[in-house]
Design a protein around this motif. Structure first.
Motif, PDB file in Angstrom:
ATOM      1  N   LYS A  57     -21.424   2.922  -2.932  1.00 15.02           N
ATOM      2  CA  LYS A  57     -22.866   2.459  -2.620  1.00 15.02           C
ATOM      3  C   LYS A  57     -22.586   2.527  -0.989  1.00 15.02           C
ATOM      4  O   LYS A  57     -23.863   2.674  -0.373  1.00 15.02           O
ATOM      5  CB  LYS A  57     -22.673   1.082  -3.007  1.00 15.02           C
ATOM      6  CG  LYS A  57     -23.061   0.835  -4.646  1.00 15.02           C
ATOM      7  CD  LYS A  57     -23.134  -0.618  -4.926  1.00 15.02           C
ATOM      8  CE  LYS A  57     -24.611  -1.056  -4.406  1.00 15.02           C
ATOM      9  NZ  LYS A  57     -25.702  -0.603  -5.310  1.00 15.02           N
ATOM     10  N   GLN A  58     -21.586   2.089  -0.253  1.00 11.06           N
ATOM     11  CA  GLN A  58     -21.592   2.273   1.115  1.00 11.06           C
ATOM     12  C   GLN A  58     -21.817   3.669   1.621  1.00 11.06           C
ATOM     13  O   GLN A  58     -22.617   3.927   2.553  1.00 11.06           O
ATOM     14  CB  GLN A  58     -20.486   1.722   1.708  1.00 11.06           C
ATOM     15  CG  GLN A  58     -20.264   0.138   1.351  1.00 11.06           C
ATOM     16  CD  GLN A  58     -18.865  -0.205   1.849  1.00 11.06           C
ATOM     17  OE1 GLN A  58     -18.264   0.342   2.672  1.00 11.06           O
ATOM     18  NE2 GLN A  58     -18.652  -1.550   1.681  1.00 11.06           N
ATOM     19  N   ALA A  60     -23.311   6.061  -0.038  1.00 10.88           N
ATOM     20  CA  ALA A  60     -24.780   6.490  -0.283  1.00 10.88           C
ATOM     21  C   ALA A  60     -25.820   5.959   0.809  1.00 10.88           C
ATOM     22  O   ALA A  60     -26.572   6.554   1.223  1.00 10.88           O
ATOM     23  CB  ALA A  60     -25.327   6.151  -1.704  1.00 10.88           C
ATOM     24  N   ALA A  61     -25.592   4.616   0.929  1.00 11.28           N
ATOM     25  CA  ALA A  61     -26.362   3.983   1.929  1.00 11.28           C
ATOM     26  C   ALA A  61     -26.253   4.606   3.389  1.00 11.28           C
ATOM     27  O   ALA A  61     -27.208   4.855   4.230  1.00 11.28           O
ATOM     28  CB  ALA A  61     -25.902   2.507   2.301  1.00 11.28           C
ATOM     29  N   GLY A  69     -30.843  11.727   2.028  1.00 10.42           N
ATOM     30  CA  GLY A  69     -31.032  10.863   0.801  1.00 10.42           C
ATOM     31  C   GLY A  69     -32.156  11.344  -0.174  1.00 10.42           C
ATOM     32  O   GLY A  69     -32.950  12.606   0.404  1.00 10.42           O
ATOM     33  N   LEU A 140     -24.456   1.565  -9.446  1.00  6.70           N
ATOM     34  CA  LEU A 140     -25.435   2.407  -8.499  1.00  6.70           C
ATOM     35  C   LEU A 140     -26.866   2.499  -8.881  1.00  6.70           C
ATOM     36  O   LEU A 140     -27.179   2.655 -10.067  1.00  6.70           O
ATOM     37  CB  LEU A 140     -24.749   3.465  -8.270  1.00  6.70           C
ATOM     38  CG  LEU A 140     -23.466   3.717  -7.007  1.00  6.70           C
ATOM     39  CD1 LEU A 140     -22.322   2.901  -7.611  1.00  6.70           C
ATOM     40  CD2 LEU A 140     -23.232   5.107  -6.800  1.00  6.70           C
ATOM     41  N   SER A 141     -27.718   2.443  -7.936  1.00  8.11           N
ATOM     42  CA  SER A 141     -29.143   2.691  -8.226  1.00  8.11           C
ATOM     43  C   SER A 141     -29.335   4.264  -8.447  1.00  8.11           C
ATOM     44  O   SER A 141     -28.317   5.135  -8.207  1.00  8.11           O
ATOM     45  CB  SER A 141     -29.980   2.033  -7.087  1.00  8.11           C
ATOM     46  OG  SER A 141     -29.930   3.235  -5.958  1.00  8.11           O
ATOM     47  N   LYS A 143     -31.311   6.232  -6.857  1.00 14.10           N
ATOM     48  CA  LYS A 143     -31.483   6.869  -5.604  1.00 14.10           C
ATOM     49  C   LYS A 143     -30.182   7.123  -4.978  1.00 14.10           C
ATOM     50  O   LYS A 143     -29.838   7.956  -4.349  1.00 14.10           O
ATOM     51  CB  LYS A 143     -32.265   5.954  -4.422  1.00 14.10           C
ATOM     52  CG  LYS A 143     -33.723   6.307  -5.132  1.00 14.10           C
ATOM     53  CD  LYS A 143     -34.643   5.922  -4.158  1.00 14.10           C
ATOM     54  CE  LYS A 143     -36.167   6.092  -4.329  1.00 14.10           C
ATOM     55  NZ  LYS A 143     -37.171   5.523  -3.185  1.00 14.10           N
ATOM     56  N   GLU A 144     -29.031   5.912  -5.081  1.00 15.88           N
ATOM     57  CA  GLU A 144     -27.713   6.133  -4.481  1.00 15.88           C
ATOM     58  C   GLU A 144     -26.988   7.258  -5.211  1.00 15.88           C
ATOM     59  O   GLU A 144     -26.379   8.010  -4.689  1.00 15.88           O
ATOM     60  CB  GLU A 144     -26.905   4.932  -4.852  1.00 15.88           C
ATOM     61  CG  GLU A 144     -27.479   3.605  -3.813  1.00 15.88           C
ATOM     62  CD  GLU A 144     -27.012   2.350  -4.258  1.00 15.88           C
ATOM     63  OE1 GLU A 144     -26.769   1.508  -3.255  1.00 15.88           O
ATOM     64  OE2 GLU A 144     -26.646   2.133  -5.304  1.00 15.88           O
TER      65      GLU A 144
END
Length: 242
Positions: A57-58, A60-61, A69, A140-141, A143-144
């Motif tokens: 997640k980090q 992907a952010a 993205g 995870l979402s 989008k992630e």
């Protein structure tokens, strides 16, 4: 007198009768052990994904903050990508074997293969790949997942060596980000995803152009995939252009 095997022969001794049920019980026990082992192997994939999720997640952010993205493709280009690679992406839970043209591997499963394996082997590896994908979808979402997929997908040889990630490939081949590409340029990047070693983005490549043309016909609604395995868009050949 000792017998050949060191036992004394007992008059009238009989061997135990053969019982087929004993073999069936042994086979059933073996099958059960195999199923338990497979279940454990599958479980490890799922829980490994949960364990890895915070770091992913980090990551992907960071990608999305760096404009790498899914939203940085433009909505049109993201739609084109998913229409070819994973039409049911927004609806499935990481596993889909029913959508026409999607093949047997979702974007999430492809990502799982790159994240969870150093050297993926088909067969039993598909089990862990799938459960890892299910774990990713839990934490995870969408989008992630897409951000990580866009960054890690294999893109074939480029001017600086083997290319990884659609944003890097776009810069190496065209000198600009995906959002600035023409539809045809973008669809060439999409086209190589199915077999990055088979196509050449650096020079004229007739098979690559043929695949791009098939994708263009698919997106224009002039043809449709035959079934879930039709990832090469066999029904979108030149005949579909008329």
């Amino acid at each position: 007198m000792p017998t050949e095997f060191g036992r004394k022969h007992v008059h009238g001794e009989r061997s135990k009768p053969f019982r087929p049920s004993m073999i069936f019980k042994a086979l059933a026990a073996m099958v059960l052990l195999i199923l338990l082992a497979l279940a454990a192997y599958a479980g490890f994939g799922y829980f490994d994904a949960l364990r890895d999720s915070d770091g992913l997640k980090q990551r992907a952010a960071g990608l999305m903050a760096s404009q790498r993205g899914p939203d940085d493709l433009t909505q049109r280009k993201l739609h084109q990508l998913l229409a070819v690679e994973d039409p049911a992406f927004w609806r499935h839970n990481g596993f889909d074997v029913e959508t026409k043209g999607a093949g047997l591997t979702t974007i999430t499963q492809s990502l799982a293969k790159r994240l969870a394996f150093e050297d993926f082997e088909p067969g039993i590896g598909k089990i862990r790949q799938t459960t890892y994908a299910l774990g990713l979808e839990q934490r995870l979402s969408k989008k992630e997942i897409l951000a990580l997929a866009l960054e890690t997908v294999q893109m074939g040889p480029g001017p600086d060596g083997w290319m990884e990630g659609m944003f890097d490939a776009s810069m190496q081949i065209y000198g600009k980000p995906p959002a600035a590409l023409s539809d045809h340029q973008w669809l060439k990047l999409v086209a190589v995803l199915i077999a990055p070693r088979q196509f050449n983005l650096q020079a004229p490549d007739k098979p690559l152009e043929d695949r791009v043309a098939r994708i263009e016909r698919l997106l224009a609604g002039r043809c449709a995939a035959q079934d879930e395995r039709d990832v090469w868009l066999d029904r979108c050949g030149p005949a579909a252009a008329h």
